[in-house]
Design an enzyme around this catalytic site. Structure first.
Site, short mmCIF file in Angstrom:
data_model
loop_
_atom_site.label_atom_id
_atom_site.label_comp_id
_atom_site.label_asym_id
_atom_site.label_seq_id
_atom_site.Cartn_x
_atom_site.Cartn_y
_atom_site.Cartn_z
N HIS A 92 0.85 -1.21 0.00
CA HIS A 92 0.00 0.00 0.00
C HIS A 92 0.88 1.25 0.00
O HIS A 92 0.54 2.26 0.63
CB HIS A 92 -0.92 0.05 1.23
CG HIS A 92 -1.93 -1.04 1.29
ND1 HIS A 92 -3.20 -0.92 0.80
CD2 HIS A 92 -1.85 -2.31 1.80
CE1 HIS A 92 -3.87 -2.05 1.00
NE2 HIS A 92 -3.07 -2.91 1.61
N ASN A 106 -10.36 -2.66 2.52
CA ASN A 106 -10.06 -2.71 1.09
C ASN A 106 -11.35 -2.55 0.30
O ASN A 106 -12.43 -2.54 0.88
CB ASN A 106 -9.46 -4.07 0.71
CG ASN A 106 -7.99 -4.19 1.10
OD1 ASN A 106 -7.27 -3.21 1.13
ND2 ASN A 106 -7.57 -5.41 1.37
N TYR A 127 0.74 -3.46 12.25
CA TYR A 127 0.72 -2.06 11.82
C TYR A 127 1.55 -1.17 12.74
O TYR A 127 2.39 -0.39 12.29
CB TYR A 127 -0.73 -1.56 11.69
CG TYR A 127 -1.43 -2.21 10.52
CD1 TYR A 127 -1.72 -3.57 10.54
CD2 TYR A 127 -1.76 -1.49 9.39
CE1 TYR A 127 -2.34 -4.19 9.47
CE2 TYR A 127 -2.38 -2.11 8.30
CZ TYR A 127 -2.67 -3.45 8.36
OH TYR A 127 -3.27 -4.07 7.29
C1 HEM Z 1 -2.20 -10.54 8.51
C2 HEM Z 1 -2.52 -9.78 7.48
C3 HEM Z 1 -1.98 -8.40 7.25
C4 HEM Z 1 -0.82 -7.84 7.68
C5 HEM Z 1 0.27 -8.47 8.52
C6 HEM Z 1 -0.79 -6.48 7.17
C7 HEM Z 1 0.23 -5.59 7.37
C8 HEM Z 1 0.27 -4.31 6.88
C9 HEM Z 1 1.36 -3.39 7.08
C10 HEM Z 1 2.62 -3.69 7.87
C11 HEM Z 1 1.04 -2.24 6.44
C12 HEM Z 1 1.88 -0.97 6.38
C13 HEM Z 1 1.54 -0.11 7.56
C14 HEM Z 1 2.31 1.17 7.61
O1 HEM Z 1 3.50 1.18 7.27
O2 HEM Z 1 1.71 2.19 8.02
C15 HEM Z 1 -0.27 -2.42 5.85
C16 HEM Z 1 -0.96 -1.47 5.17
C17 HEM Z 1 -2.27 -1.59 4.83
N1 HEM Z 1 -3.06 -2.73 4.95
FE1 HEM Z 1 -2.52 -4.46 5.68
N2 HEM Z 1 -1.93 -6.25 6.45
C18 HEM Z 1 -2.68 -7.40 6.48
C19 HEM Z 1 -3.90 -7.60 5.88
C20 HEM Z 1 -4.70 -6.60 5.40
C21 HEM Z 1 -6.10 -6.72 5.10
C22 HEM Z 1 -6.92 -8.00 5.24
C23 HEM Z 1 -6.52 -5.49 4.72
C24 HEM Z 1 -7.90 -5.06 4.35
C25 HEM Z 1 -8.96 -5.51 4.99
C26 HEM Z 1 -5.38 -4.60 4.76
C27 HEM Z 1 -5.41 -3.26 4.45
C28 HEM Z 1 -4.32 -2.43 4.51
C29 HEM Z 1 -4.36 -1.04 4.09
C30 HEM Z 1 -5.56 -0.29 3.55
C31 HEM Z 1 -3.08 -0.53 4.30
C32 HEM Z 1 -2.60 0.89 3.99
C33 HEM Z 1 -2.84 1.77 5.20
C34 HEM Z 1 -2.47 3.19 4.90
O3 HEM Z 1 -3.09 3.76 3.98
O4 HEM Z 1 -1.59 3.73 5.58
N3 HEM Z 1 -4.29 -5.30 5.19
N4 HEM Z 1 -0.70 -3.70 6.12
#
Ligand code: HEM
Length: 502
Positions: free
Chosen positions: A55, A127, A337
């Protein structure tokens, strides 16, 4: 000159010249004496911070959530009480591309909402799809490595992508969505978004129900075909960002209707499949959408880096009345996160204005790099303390949750209720003919560079979901349908074995 227009160094002293280095003689070398030059270069060298691991490419806007419905019997969350209006910030993103990638790619879109509620920040990090590829946290880093760049070539690889996806049949429903007409939204304004996971609500009497969050665009769904997207990416890599910014600037404020689905604890116990499995959905006809309110975006950030790049959302951030469910995948996110943000932005990232709660924050956390808020001054640094400063509030304790079973590495595929193809098949059957055609064509194009064994795996999954879907995709990929039907008789392990070699 007006004080505000005077150039200064980083501690406010006036700068005499910003274009000519101090040199020894008019044609001679630059000297250390030019401290302004040193400061300017040193700052520039350190301006890039790590991008989000996934992302990375995103755009943000401010707005509000206004509650028009009444779900107070399910949740005590003040942000969701009738008539309530709460400020929020949203960051939209693509997933696989890096910070400089084009917006209009076939990919899911992230939608991270930060509600600045009077009880603290609530982050709903979702999402534009109601489901996800995988359901065990172990698979998450691998998913991202499979869709991002190949370690040898440094380019994205359809082979890696499809190999990984088809080895995990639970990805099938999400693959069908990503390959469908909805796989490339025309803009962020023209798509729905979802919390995806099952969450908990609990009310004033501490009674719990399970819930899912849905946001339906009021702008109408609009998508791009592969051809349109290809052309657009060649002309404008920032098409989604510009669309959102310009719409808000001209006062055409995008809105989404917020809904929830509710499942009681009793219904969850008797549900025909695991209601906490993110790769499954709750069918609307069984768990109808309940209207909650309207989410509107109406103000652009003043500074991209300060507000969009430095924004940080964490599924761990909930408020009283909203809780987690036993979803194994959600549990992993509760850790990931904050951990990523402590690295990306530092331990005190929640003091950055876009992340800061609008209510008072009294957490006893002290010190750390870039602590800039006074660090709680002379207030006690420990708890309990006799001064009775900042005491816990037991009245917000969540209701207890009964758990059962042994500690073990369970494979959901061993659960007899687990069906990875039902939802994808239902989705296919819901599609009109023009959408089915697009799905088949998009898939065939996307999977074209991939080896035959992986294509067979996908064809078998399509066939298991729906006979027609299987037959059409087989034809589009120029495979042998008799072989697909034979392979479909195998169990998952057998299918993987039979399709191991290209
Ligand atoms: C175990 C599963 C998941 C892990 C370990 C994970 C981990 C992460 C990490 C580490 C980031 C970066 C955070 C940052 O640097 O600020 C991120 C961003 C993001 N994740 Fe996940 N994620 C997972 C599943 C999901 C799922 C299922 C969704 C949606 C339902 C999702 C939606 C997002 C979104 C929208 C962002 C961007 C947030 C932003 O705009 O700053 N992720 N994720």
């Amino acid at each position: 000159m007006d004080e505000k227009r005077k150039l200064t160094n980083e501690v406010g002293a006036p700068v005499a010249d910003n274009e000519h280095s101090i040199t020894a003689g008019s044609r001679g070398p630059v000297v250390m004496h030019d401290v302004w030059l040193q400061e300017k270069m040193a700052h520039f060298n350190r301006e890039v911070i790590p991008e989000r691991r996934m992302h990375a490419k995103g755009w943000g806007a401010y707005g509000s959530l206004t509650v028009t419905g009444d779900i107070s019997k399910y949740t005590r969350a003040k942000v969701l009480q009738p008539g309530k209006k709460t400020d929020l910030f949203i960051r939209f993103s693509t997933v696989a591309g890096e910070r400089g990638a084009a917006d209009a790619e076939r990919d899911i879109r992230g939608v991270a909402c930060k509600f600045y509620t009077e009880e603290g920040n609530w982050d709903l990090v979702g999402n534009n799809t109601p489901t996800f590829f995988i359901r065990d946290v172990h698979n998450f880093s691998d998913l991202n490595r499979a869709v991002k760049r190949d370690p040898r070539t440094g380019v994205r690889s359809a082979q890696n992508n499809w190999d990984f996806w088809t080895l995990l049949p639970e990805a099938f429903h999400q693959i069908t969505i990503v390959m469908s007409d909805r796989g490339i939204p025309a803009s962020f304004r023209h798509m729905h978004f979802f919390g995806e996971h099952t969450f908990a609500f609990y009310n004033e009497k501490n009674e719990r129900v399970w819930c899912k969050f849905h946001f339906h665009t009021q702008q109408g769904i609009r998508n791009l075909t592969d051809e349109e997207a290809e052309k657009l990416c060649g002309q404008d890599r920032e098409s989604h960002g510009k669309d959102l910014f310009e719409a808000i600037e001209r006062g055409d404020c995008p809105r989404w209707t917020m809904y929830v689905q509710i499942m009681t604890e009793e219904q969850a116990k008797n549900h025909y499949e695991n209601p906490f499995d993110i790769t499954k959905i709750w069918r609307h006809r069984e768990f109808p959408l309940i209207e909650v309110g309207v989410l509107e975006l109406n103000r652009n950030p003043e500074n991209y880096f300060a507000e969009v790049e430095q924004s940080a959302f964490a599924p761990a951030h909930v408020v009283p009345g909203i809780g987690f469910s036993p979803d194994k995948f959600l549990q992993g996110r509760l850790f990931a996160y904050g951990d990523a943000q402590r690295y990306r932005l530092g331990i005190n990232h929640n003091q950055i204005p876009v992340n800061r709660a609008k209510c008072e924050v009294n957490d006893y956390h002290r010190d750390g790099a870039m602590r800039v808020d006074g660090n709680y001054g002379a207030a006690p640094a420990y708890t309990p303390n006799s001064a009775d400063v900042w005491s816990p509030q037991p009245e917000v304790t969540e209701p207890p949750l009964d758990l059962e079973g042994a500690m073990y590495r369970f494979d959901p595929k061993d659960d007899p209720t687990d069906d990875n193809f039902r939802a994808g098949g239902n989705l296919y059957r819901l599609m009109t003919e023009d959408k089915r055609k697009l799905l088949i064509e998009n898939t065939a194009r996307n999977i074209a560079p991939v080896t035959h064994n992986v294509k067979y795996r996908h064809a078998v999954h399509c066939f298991l979901a729906d006979g027609e879907y299987g037959e059409r995709i087989t034809k589009a990929m120029e495979l042998d349908f008799a072989k697909v039907k034979e392979l479909a008789k195998l169990d998952n392990a057998g299918l993987i074995e039979a399709t191991r070699n290209p």
